[in-house]
Design a protein around this motif. Structure first.
Motif, short mmCIF file in Angstrom:
data_model
loop_
_atom_site.label_atom_id
_atom_site.label_comp_id
_atom_site.label_asym_id
_atom_site.label_seq_id
_atom_site.Cartn_x
_atom_site.Cartn_y
_atom_site.Cartn_z
N ASP A 62 48.01 -28.38 49.66
CA ASP A 62 47.35 -27.18 49.16
C ASP A 62 46.99 -26.32 50.36
O ASP A 62 47.16 -26.75 51.51
N VAL A 63 46.46 -25.14 50.12
CA VAL A 63 46.00 -24.30 51.23
C VAL A 63 44.62 -24.76 51.67
O VAL A 63 43.88 -25.40 50.92
N ASP A 64 44.27 -24.43 52.91
CA ASP A 64 43.03 -24.94 53.50
C ASP A 64 41.78 -24.57 52.71
O ASP A 64 40.87 -25.40 52.56
N THR A 65 41.72 -23.36 52.17
CA THR A 65 40.51 -22.97 51.43
C THR A 65 40.33 -23.78 50.16
O THR A 65 39.19 -24.09 49.78
N ILE A 97 49.14 -26.56 53.62
CA ILE A 97 50.46 -25.95 53.71
C ILE A 97 50.47 -24.62 54.45
O ILE A 97 51.52 -24.17 54.89
N ASN A 98 49.32 -24.01 54.62
CA ASN A 98 49.28 -22.73 55.34
C ASN A 98 48.94 -22.90 56.82
O ASN A 98 49.09 -21.97 57.59
N ASP A 130 49.70 -26.19 58.46
CA ASP A 130 50.48 -27.36 58.91
C ASP A 130 49.60 -28.44 59.52
O ASP A 130 50.05 -29.24 60.33
N GLN A 131 48.32 -28.47 59.15
CA GLN A 131 47.43 -29.54 59.59
C GLN A 131 47.35 -30.58 58.47
O GLN A 131 47.58 -30.27 57.31
N TRP A 132 46.97 -31.80 58.83
CA TRP A 132 46.94 -32.87 57.85
C TRP A 132 45.80 -33.85 58.12
O TRP A 132 45.27 -33.89 59.22
N LYS A 133 45.46 -34.57 57.07
CA LYS A 133 44.42 -35.60 57.16
C LYS A 133 44.90 -36.81 56.38
O LYS A 133 45.70 -36.69 55.45
N ILE A 134 44.39 -37.98 56.74
CA ILE A 134 44.69 -39.21 56.02
C ILE A 134 43.37 -39.80 55.54
O ILE A 134 42.44 -39.97 56.33
N GLY A 135 43.33 -40.11 54.26
CA GLY A 135 42.11 -40.61 53.65
C GLY A 135 41.77 -42.04 54.03
O GLY A 135 42.64 -42.84 54.39
N ASN A 136 40.49 -42.36 53.88
CA ASN A 136 40.01 -43.73 54.10
C ASN A 136 39.39 -44.32 52.84
O ASN A 136 38.86 -45.42 52.86
N GLY A 137 39.45 -43.57 51.75
CA GLY A 137 38.94 -44.07 50.48
C GLY A 137 37.46 -43.82 50.25
O GLY A 137 36.96 -44.04 49.15
N THR A 138 36.74 -43.34 51.27
CA THR A 138 35.30 -43.11 51.10
C THR A 138 34.85 -41.73 51.56
O THR A 138 33.93 -41.17 50.98
N ASN A 166 34.86 -34.19 55.73
CA ASN A 166 34.35 -35.13 56.72
C ASN A 166 35.44 -35.91 57.43
O ASN A 166 35.15 -36.66 58.36
N LEU A 167 36.70 -35.74 57.01
CA LEU A 167 37.81 -36.44 57.66
C LEU A 167 38.29 -35.65 58.87
O LEU A 167 38.32 -34.42 58.83
N PRO A 168 38.71 -36.34 59.92
CA PRO A 168 39.28 -35.62 61.07
C PRO A 168 40.72 -35.22 60.77
O PRO A 168 41.40 -35.87 59.96
N TYR A 169 41.18 -34.17 61.41
CA TYR A 169 42.58 -33.79 61.30
C TYR A 169 43.42 -34.79 62.08
O TYR A 169 42.97 -35.34 63.08
N GLY A 170 44.64 -34.99 61.59
CA GLY A 170 45.56 -35.85 62.30
C GLY A 170 45.99 -35.22 63.61
O GLY A 170 45.88 -34.01 63.80
N THR A 171 46.46 -36.05 64.52
CA THR A 171 46.94 -35.56 65.80
C THR A 171 48.41 -35.88 65.93
O THR A 171 48.93 -36.77 65.28
#
Length: 64
Positions: free
Chosen positions: A10-13, A31-32, A34-42, A47-52
């Motif tokens: 989805d878009v960041d907003t 998608i706008n 190209d940043q991503w995050k991976i969930g931890n289930g909680t 509150n999740l950091p962006y992937g590197t």
């Protein structure tokens, strides 16, 4: 039997407004930006950091 892997996007907003909790190992892509995050289930999205790592190519898949 075929296996389908689907990544949420989805878009960041919209990510920030919805602030969902991604399942353990579930990937979400802005998608706008190209940043991503991976969930931890909680932790919620905000509150999740962006992937590197190296940025990927621009999306060629239409957004929602």
């Amino acid at each position: 039997m075929a296996t389908v892997i689907q990544i949420r996007s989805d878009v960041d907003t919209n990510w920030t407004a919805a602030n969902p909790i991604l399942a353990q190992g579930e990937m979400g892509v802005e998608i706008n930006t190209d940043q991503w995050k991976i969930g931890n289930g909680t932790a919620a999205w905000n509150n999740l950091p962006y992937g590197t790592g190296p940025p990927g190519p621009a999306s060629t898949v239409p957004g929602p």
